[in-house]
Design a protein around this motif. Structure first.
Motif, PDB file in Angstrom:
ATOM      1  N   PHE A   1       9.368  17.167 -14.471  1.00 31.49           N
ATOM      2  CA  PHE A   1       8.755  15.983 -14.243  1.00 31.49           C
ATOM      3  C   PHE A   1       9.077  14.848 -13.682  1.00 31.49           C
ATOM      4  CE2 PHE A   1       6.688  12.145 -14.327  1.00 31.49           C
ATOM      5  CZ  PHE A   1       5.297  12.435 -14.281  1.00 31.49           C
ATOM      6  N   PHE A   2      10.749  14.478 -14.122  1.00 35.79           N
ATOM      7  CA  PHE A   2      11.643  13.950 -14.057  1.00 35.79           C
ATOM      8  C   PHE A   2      12.214  14.054 -12.188  1.00 35.79           C
ATOM      9  CE2 PHE A   2      15.463  10.880 -13.512  1.00 35.79           C
ATOM     10  CZ  PHE A   2      15.055   9.869 -14.051  1.00 35.79           C
ATOM     11  N   SER A   3      12.394  15.038 -13.148  1.00 35.77           N
ATOM     12  CA  SER A   3      13.307  15.838 -11.269  1.00 35.77           C
ATOM     13  C   SER A   3      12.820  15.503 -10.136  1.00 35.77           C
ATOM     14  CB  SER A   3      14.432  16.919 -11.347  1.00 35.77           C
ATOM     15  OG  SER A   3      14.911  16.919 -12.427  1.00 35.77           O
ATOM     16  N   ALA A   4      11.118  16.052 -10.353  1.00 34.03           N
ATOM     17  CA  ALA A   4      10.666  16.519  -9.331  1.00 34.03           C
ATOM     18  C   ALA A   4      10.089  14.755  -8.979  1.00 34.03           C
ATOM     19  CB  ALA A   4       8.716  16.592  -9.610  1.00 34.03           C
ATOM     20  N   PHE A   5       9.471  14.178  -9.863  1.00 39.37           N
ATOM     21  CA  PHE A   5       9.711  12.151  -9.373  1.00 39.37           C
ATOM     22  C   PHE A   5      10.438  11.552  -8.335  1.00 39.37           C
ATOM     23  CE2 PHE A   5       8.941   7.363 -10.602  1.00 39.37           C
ATOM     24  CZ  PHE A   5       7.635   7.753  -9.596  1.00 39.37           C
TER      25      PHE A   5
ATOM     26  N   VAL B   1       1.189  -0.641   0.005  1.00 37.20           N
ATOM     27  CA  VAL B   1      -0.369  -0.298   0.027  1.00 37.20           C
ATOM     28  C   VAL B   1       1.247   1.535   0.406  1.00 37.20           C
ATOM     29  CG1 VAL B   1      -1.505   1.594   1.428  1.00 37.20           C
ATOM     30  CG2 VAL B   1      -1.689  -1.542   0.773  1.00 37.20           C
ATOM     31  N   LEU B   2       2.080   1.226   0.781  1.00 37.62           N
ATOM     32  CA  LEU B   2       2.763   2.076   1.058  1.00 37.62           C
ATOM     33  C   LEU B   2       3.700   2.973   0.143  1.00 37.62           C
ATOM     34  CD1 LEU B   2       3.934   2.058   4.685  1.00 37.62           C
ATOM     35  CD2 LEU B   2       1.897   4.018   3.573  1.00 37.62           C
ATOM     36  N   ASN B   3       4.077   1.328  -1.256  1.00 38.97           N
ATOM     37  CA  ASN B   3       4.659   1.560  -1.742  1.00 38.97           C
ATOM     38  C   ASN B   3       3.960   2.423  -3.648  1.00 38.97           C
ATOM     39  OD1 ASN B   3       7.359   0.758  -1.130  1.00 38.97           O
ATOM     40  ND2 ASN B   3       6.833  -1.172  -1.872  1.00 38.97           N
ATOM     41  N   LEU B   4       2.724   1.871  -3.451  1.00 37.88           N
ATOM     42  CA  LEU B   4       1.577   2.257  -4.676  1.00 37.88           C
ATOM     43  C   LEU B   4       1.599   4.157  -3.867  1.00 37.88           C
ATOM     44  CD1 LEU B   4      -0.588  -0.701  -5.088  1.00 37.88           C
ATOM     45  CD2 LEU B   4       0.811   0.207  -6.548  1.00 37.88           C
ATOM     46  N   ALA B   5       1.488   4.384  -2.994  1.00 39.49           N
ATOM     47  CA  ALA B   5       0.923   5.657  -2.135  1.00 39.49           C
ATOM     48  C   ALA B   5       2.399   6.800  -3.280  1.00 39.49           C
ATOM     49  CB  ALA B   5       0.842   5.390  -1.167  1.00 39.49           C
ATOM     50  N   ALA B   6       3.347   6.146  -2.574  1.00 35.57           N
ATOM     51  CA  ALA B   6       4.685   6.451  -2.579  1.00 35.57           C
ATOM     52  C   ALA B   6       4.683   7.200  -4.311  1.00 35.57           C
ATOM     53  CB  ALA B   6       5.845   6.178  -2.353  1.00 35.57           C
ATOM     54  N   VAL B   7       4.394   5.515  -5.226  1.00 37.64           N
ATOM     55  CA  VAL B   7       4.373   6.604  -6.440  1.00 37.64           C
ATOM     56  C   VAL B   7       3.226   7.073  -7.323  1.00 37.64           C
ATOM     57  CG1 VAL B   7       4.123   5.408  -9.250  1.00 37.64           C
ATOM     58  CG2 VAL B   7       5.479   4.106  -6.785  1.00 37.64           C
ATOM     59  N   PHE B   8       1.916   7.624  -6.504  1.00 42.71           N
ATOM     60  CA  PHE B   8       1.251   8.060  -6.730  1.00 42.71           C
ATOM     61  C   PHE B   8       1.369   8.908  -6.496  1.00 42.71           C
ATOM     62  CE2 PHE B   8      -1.579   3.746  -7.927  1.00 42.71           C
ATOM     63  CZ  PHE B   8      -1.485   4.261  -8.892  1.00 42.71           C
ATOM     64  N   LEU B   9       1.772   9.399  -5.077  1.00 42.39           N
ATOM     65  CA  LEU B   9       1.423  10.753  -4.641  1.00 42.39           C
ATOM     66  C   LEU B   9       2.871  11.722  -5.232  1.00 42.39           C
ATOM     67  CD1 LEU B   9       1.432   9.901  -1.088  1.00 42.39           C
ATOM     68  CD2 LEU B   9      -0.271  11.484  -1.976  1.00 42.39           C
ATOM     69  N   SER B  10       3.424  10.675  -5.438  1.00 37.40           N
ATOM     70  CA  SER B  10       5.140  11.277  -6.427  1.00 37.40           C
ATOM     71  C   SER B  10       4.884  11.956  -8.290  1.00 37.40           C
ATOM     72  CB  SER B  10       6.298  10.555  -7.056  1.00 37.40           C
ATOM     73  OG  SER B  10       6.754   9.849  -5.262  1.00 37.40           O
ATOM     74  N   LEU B  11       3.826  10.699  -8.689  1.00 40.46           N
ATOM     75  CA  LEU B  11       3.239  11.311  -9.999  1.00 40.46           C
ATOM     76  C   LEU B  11       2.640  12.468 -10.169  1.00 40.46           C
ATOM     77  CD1 LEU B  11       2.062   8.282 -11.440  1.00 40.46           C
ATOM     78  CD2 LEU B  11       4.034   9.182 -12.373  1.00 40.46           C
TER      79      LEU B  11
ATOM     80  N   TRP C   1       9.945  11.162  -4.408  1.00 41.95           N
ATOM     81  CA  TRP C   1      10.098   9.329  -4.674  1.00 41.95           C
ATOM     82  C   TRP C   1      10.769   8.920  -3.234  1.00 41.95           C
ATOM     83  CZ3 TRP C   1      13.182   5.276  -5.343  1.00 41.95           C
ATOM     84  CH2 TRP C   1      12.763   4.083  -5.006  1.00 41.95           C
ATOM     85  N   ILE C   2      12.164   9.777  -3.898  1.00 41.67           N
ATOM     86  CA  ILE C   2      12.656   9.379  -2.422  1.00 41.67           C
ATOM     87  C   ILE C   2      12.915   9.905  -1.317  1.00 41.67           C
ATOM     88  CG2 ILE C   2      15.111   9.788  -1.608  1.00 41.67           C
ATOM     89  CD1 ILE C   2      16.131   9.917  -4.748  1.00 41.67           C
ATOM     90  N   VAL C   3      12.115  10.951  -1.509  1.00 42.65           N
ATOM     91  CA  VAL C   3      11.544  11.491   0.529  1.00 42.65           C
ATOM     92  C   VAL C   3      10.674  10.563   0.840  1.00 42.65           C
ATOM     93  CG1 VAL C   3      10.870  13.457   1.325  1.00 42.65           C
ATOM     94  CG2 VAL C   3      12.523  13.706  -0.540  1.00 42.65           C
ATOM     95  N   LEU C   4       9.529  10.165   0.416  1.00 45.14           N
ATOM     96  CA  LEU C   4       8.603   9.475   0.273  1.00 45.14           C
ATOM     97  C   LEU C   4       9.033   7.810   1.491  1.00 45.14           C
ATOM     98  CD1 LEU C   4       5.882  10.582  -2.316  1.00 45.14           C
ATOM     99  CD2 LEU C   4       5.626  10.972   0.708  1.00 45.14           C
ATOM    100  N   SER C   5       9.489   7.872  -0.043  1.00 43.47           N
ATOM    101  CA  SER C   5      10.396   6.323   1.229  1.00 43.47           C
ATOM    102  C   SER C   5      10.626   5.784   2.266  1.00 43.47           C
ATOM    103  CB  SER C   5      11.176   6.048  -0.126  1.00 43.47           C
ATOM    104  OG  SER C   5      10.599   5.689  -1.548  1.00 43.47           O
ATOM    105  N   PHE C   6      11.662   7.219   2.018  1.00 46.40           N
ATOM    106  CA  PHE C   6      12.642   7.510   3.528  1.00 46.40           C
ATOM    107  C   PHE C   6      11.203   6.877   4.624  1.00 46.40           C
ATOM    108  CE2 PHE C   6      14.358   9.820   6.928  1.00 46.40           C
ATOM    109  CZ  PHE C   6      15.390   9.716   7.535  1.00 46.40           C
ATOM    110  N   PHE C   7      10.346   8.492   4.848  1.00 46.33           N
ATOM    111  CA  PHE C   7       9.693   8.422   5.574  1.00 46.33           C
ATOM    112  C   PHE C   7       8.642   7.182   5.751  1.00 46.33           C
ATOM    113  CE2 PHE C   7      10.482  12.935   5.269  1.00 46.33           C
ATOM    114  CZ  PHE C   7      10.077  13.341   6.300  1.00 46.33           C
TER     115      PHE C   7
END
Length: 265
Positions: A227-231, A188-198, A235-241
């Protein structure tokens, strides 16, 4: 130059006093200790990084357990984190290093299996895929048990092997709950990280385009870079938390299993 000086010209080497007869050029040569060192250094680096990861799980597990098992009405937990940081790097450092060594071995095993799968052809490729799948499952189980054992080690203060036996019993008694905690929150959190980053990168790209269009600046070709830099950054910040949150979930589950095992709830 001096007579014993070597000169490189026209794709060949010559002595300075004889530019007609080419000689062997100097070549880079490694000492005998370098190849083993280059093979050993990545293992030590991985072991060190995983030791820090184990220490993070230890500190989170210990802090969460202090909160979970605190008497009703307790509101102050000052110094809990620093206390468990001290335990991690003093009393339980050997257990953390041993757990990190186990995880390093699992990582090496996965890399060997992946290389064997890529180099296989025909029937051996099918066999390699089957073996890789089985070994990946075993590796996932070992990693999960090691992480849970680290949390149990923080709670009980026992060594990793003793904590591993105890946590295996707890997980066996709560098998279905353990399986759900093992894969559901992470998925759930990995999918959330991807969608929130997008979503974040799309908003940033749209705002940058809007700002540049108002300023009459040509931004053609830069939209993809933004787009790529922001993603990647989000994604790195969200994955950490989210990794910290997953460690908290694992710690709460182990505390719940201990609580249930004691019939105190």
């Amino acid at each position: 130059g001096a007579p014993d000086e070597m000169i490189y010209q026209n794709g060949a080497c010559y002595w300075a006093d004889d530019l007609t007869n080419p000689i062997r050029c100097c070549a880079w040569k490694l000492d005998a200790w370098v190849p083993p060192f280059l093979a050993f250094a990545p293992l030590v680096a991985a072991w060190t990084a995983l030791t820090f990861a184990q220490a993070r799980n230890f500190v989170i597990g210990g802090t969460v357990s202090k909160w979970y098992f605190a008497p009703v009405g307790t509101t102050s937990f000052v110094g809990t984190t620093s206390t468990f940081i001290g335990h991690a790097w003093r009393n339980s450092f050997g257990s953390l290093a041993f757990g990190a060594l186990v995880l390093t071995a699992v990582s090496v095993m996965r890399q060997i299996n992946e290389r064997a799968r890529r180099r296989s052809e025909g029937f051996m490729a099918v066999l390699a895929c089957i073996v890789t799948t089985i070994m990946d499952c075993i590796g996932e189980i070992i990693e999960a048990l090691t992480n849970f054992a680290t949390i149990q080690c923080a709670i009980s203060g026992e060594d990793l092997c003793t904590s591993g036996r105890e946590v295996t019993r707890l997980l066996n008694d709560n098998f279905l709950s353990a399986v759900r905690v093992w894969w559901l929150p992470e998925m759930v959190l990995n999918l959330a990280a991807v969608f929130l980053s997008l979503a974040y990168s799309s908003i940033v790209t749209w705002m940058s385009r809007l700002t540049m269009s108002i300023a009459n600046v040509d931004v053609s070709g830069y939209g993809g870079v933004v787009f790529f830099s922001a993603f990647i950054s989000s994604w790195i910040v969200l994955s950490f938390f989210f990794n910290i949150l997953l460690s908290c979930v694992d710690a709460v589950f182990i505390c719940y299993a201990i609580d249930k095992d004691r019939n105190t709830l």
